[in-house]
Design an enzyme around this catalytic site. Structure first.
Site, short mmCIF file in Angstrom:
data_model
loop_
_atom_site.label_atom_id
_atom_site.label_comp_id
_atom_site.label_asym_id
_atom_site.label_seq_id
_atom_site.Cartn_x
_atom_site.Cartn_y
_atom_site.Cartn_z
N ALA A 1 0.71 -1.23 0.04
CA ALA A 1 0.13 -0.04 0.00
C ALA A 1 0.75 1.27 0.00
O ALA A 1 2.02 1.35 0.72
CB ALA A 1 -0.75 0.01 1.24
N PRO A 2 0.45 2.36 -0.65
CA PRO A 2 -0.82 2.54 -1.52
C PRO A 2 -0.88 1.98 -2.87
O PRO A 2 -1.81 1.91 -3.72
CB PRO A 2 -0.96 3.86 -1.43
CG PRO A 2 0.25 4.57 -1.51
CD PRO A 2 1.18 3.67 -0.71
N CYS B 1 12.69 4.02 3.51
CA CYS B 1 13.00 5.56 3.18
C CYS B 1 13.27 6.12 4.57
O CYS B 1 12.70 7.18 5.21
CB CYS B 1 11.46 6.17 2.71
SG CYS B 1 10.10 5.97 3.72
#
Length: 560
Positions: free
Chosen positions: A115-116, A235
């Site tokens: 997701a997303p 990230c």
């Protein structure tokens, strides 16, 4: 610097970066970069550049051949081409992990933390409709955005699941050629892109994320076929979540090895010393018991730093499983046995349907560090009861099209075939297997194992629903079609008033001469029309006597 970064975070980064700390800090005074990726399931990069009004302002993103930097003022999310699924807006650095996985048509691919859906749509484009994509996320609310983005992109060969990695490992085994783990993380690399993530930094602590990532990686390795490739990415800048995770996996599994990534485009190599020392010091613990070979190997991983690339902070590692494992990649039929591929054969599955159907998807935001928009799912209990009731009753007494709340799967499929023969004449030749869950019909990818016991959000390409008097095609079906596949189509100018009115859900006055194609009876006749803009589908309409009734699903409409 306008962004207020937490002091503990700044202290850590100064310790890690040393002489580069000042340059890194200055990068937060620069504006973030925006990226979009052309959806090559629908059109080529060259065709996109001929169509888009901002072609002269786009500049290529070097690590992704189908992607471009765009100017924030261009606002591509407002253009009609976005609603046709012609591109996906994605942070430039976030495109790297799917590129490193090197997916090819025919692969069995798992996006474990999907997701997303940005990376899933990127992987689907690389498959080009051949092979299998399983997109999974363990957070139910995030699967809504995931399902919608896959449908918007026109992906035909994907299923969407809402499961924990351990459950997938138990169901699939070492099944996948390629596995992507874009792991949930502390999000340090996204602070410039989304300042709200700064407030979440302490709530979603590095320590908590590290434990979660280790468990995810353990099961991801179990899901990978011998000789297969796994890409792990985050990230965040945190060594505990990056180099330390890879070194720990390599220490635990001698059948896995790092495939070194060339540090080009301004990327930097992973830091072995951070794997063994920084992670331990940050947690106030002794240095972990990691093999020296595993620690050295993380030099082959890569980091993207915002002061060195035109994008946000990322980390990625490419891993390969030994091809000499004794285990073989499983092959399944509907009952879990080896089988050959088929074309549009019908079968039933017994996975657990757990969310509201896609006929009226609702918008929803993506999770931190990811890109995406809204989506939808399937309701569990109602469909299960219909399916079980349909099995218990005498199916022979129900005629196709006669719906009493307990329509059988046989009747559902018969209604689909009657609808598609009129509306999509070549649908019977589509590769895959037709599957009915109560009144809903899906086309499942070839090579898919039985899904019994798994929580399904999408059991395949969602084609539509058998209703009381007729079959109602889904928005997902429209988005996955080519204009030429529909018996009747209406092509609108993307910059014209009719296209905008259609997106707002309005009825249109359309003369018969504007319809393209021929109905099965020699029409044009009243019935479903595939509504397109500049040749690419937006949704369905029902045409009769010069009026096009708008069939665009409410959750897909444009409100302004």
């Amino acid at each position: 610097m306008s962004i207020r970064l937490p002091k503990p975070f700044l202290d850590k980064m100064e310790r890690l970066l040393g002489d580069e700390y000042g340059e890194w800090l200055v990068s937060y005074e620069h504006k973030r970069r925006y990226g979009l990726r052309v959806n090559t399931l629908k059109l080529t990069q060259q065709a996109f550049l001929r169509m888009t009004p901002w072609a002269e302002r786009l500049t290529p993103i070097p690590w992704t051949s189908e992607a471009f930097y765009y100017e924030e003022t261009d606002r591509p999310g407002k253009h009609l081409h976005y609603h046709a699924g012609l591109y996906y807006m994605q942070e430039p650095s976030a495109m790297v992990p799917a590129e490193l996985l090197q997916v090819k048509p025919g692969d069995r691919v798992l996006d474990l933390c999907a997701a997303p859906g940005g990376k899933s749509t990127q992987l689907a484009a690389k498959l080009q409709g051949v092979g299998l994509l399983v997109s999974n996320d363990n957070a139910r609310e995030r699967t809504k955005a995931l399902a919608k983005n896959i449908e918007l992109a026109g992906v035909r060969n994907a299923i969407v699941l809402n499961e924990e990695p351990a459950a997938l490992a138990g169901a699939f085994g070492a099944f996948f050629d390629k596995v992507l783990v874009d792991a949930p993380c502390s999000g340090e690399g996204m602070f410039r892109k989304d300042e709200s993530m700064i407030a979440q930094w302490e709530k979603h602590s590095v320590e908590r994320c590290s434990l979660m990532q280790r468990d995810i990686l353990k099961h991801a390795a179990e899901l990978l076929a011998p000789g297969g490739t796994l890409v792990y990415s985050t990230c965040t800048f945190s060594p505990e979540e990056n180099e330390a995770q890879i070194a720990a996996l390599l220490t635990a599994r001698t059948d896995m090895e790092v495939v070194p990534v060339e540090p080009e485009y301004g990327w930097m190599s992973g830091r072995p010393n951070w794997a063994s020392t920084e992670a331990a010091e940050a947690q106030g613990e002794p240095a972990p018991d990691l093999s020296p070979e595993a620690v050295r190997a993380v030099a082959g991983t890569v980091r993207l730093w915002p002061h060195r690339v035109a994008g946000e902070g990322h980390y990625a590692a490419v891993l390969q499983k030994s091809a000499e494992e004794s285990e073989e990649r499983p092959a399944f039929d509907a009952d879990g046995e080896s089988r050959a591929s088929g074309t549009a054969e019908s079968r039933s599955q017994s996975g657990r349907l757990n969310e509201k159907a896609a006929s009226e998807p609702a918008e929803a935001g993506g999770r931190g560090g990811k890109d995406g928009r809204g989506g939808s799912g399937i309701e569990q209990d109602k469909l299960r009861s219909r399916r079980e009731s349909g099995r218990d009753k005498d199916r022979g007494r129900h005629k196709p099209g006669r719906y009493d709340g307990t329509i059988s799967e046989t009747d559902t499929l018969a209604m689909w075939r009657a609808f598609s023969a009129r509306t999509i004449p070549d649908a019977s030749a589509w590769p895959g297997r037709l599957t009915a869950f109560g009144s809903r019909v899906y086309l499942q990818p070839e090579g898919l194992p039985a899904l019994a016991g798994l929580k399904l959000v999408r059991a395949g390409w969602y084609l539509g629903t058998a209703g009381a008097h007729r079959f109602e095609p889904s928005q997902a079906l429209a988005m996955g079609l080519k204009k030429a596949e529909a018996a009747l189509a209406l092509d609108l100018d993307a910059d014209g008033e009719d296209a905008l009115r259609y997106l707002k859900g309005e009825t249109l006055h359309i003369e018969a001469s504007r319809l393209e194609g021929t109905a099965v009876d020699g029409g044009p006749a009243s019935g479903h029309v595939l509504v397109c803009a500049d040749g690419y589908p937006l949704g369905w309409g029902k045409w009769s006597d010069g009026m096009l009734k708008n069939e665009l699903a409410p959750g897909w409409r444009r409100m302004s």
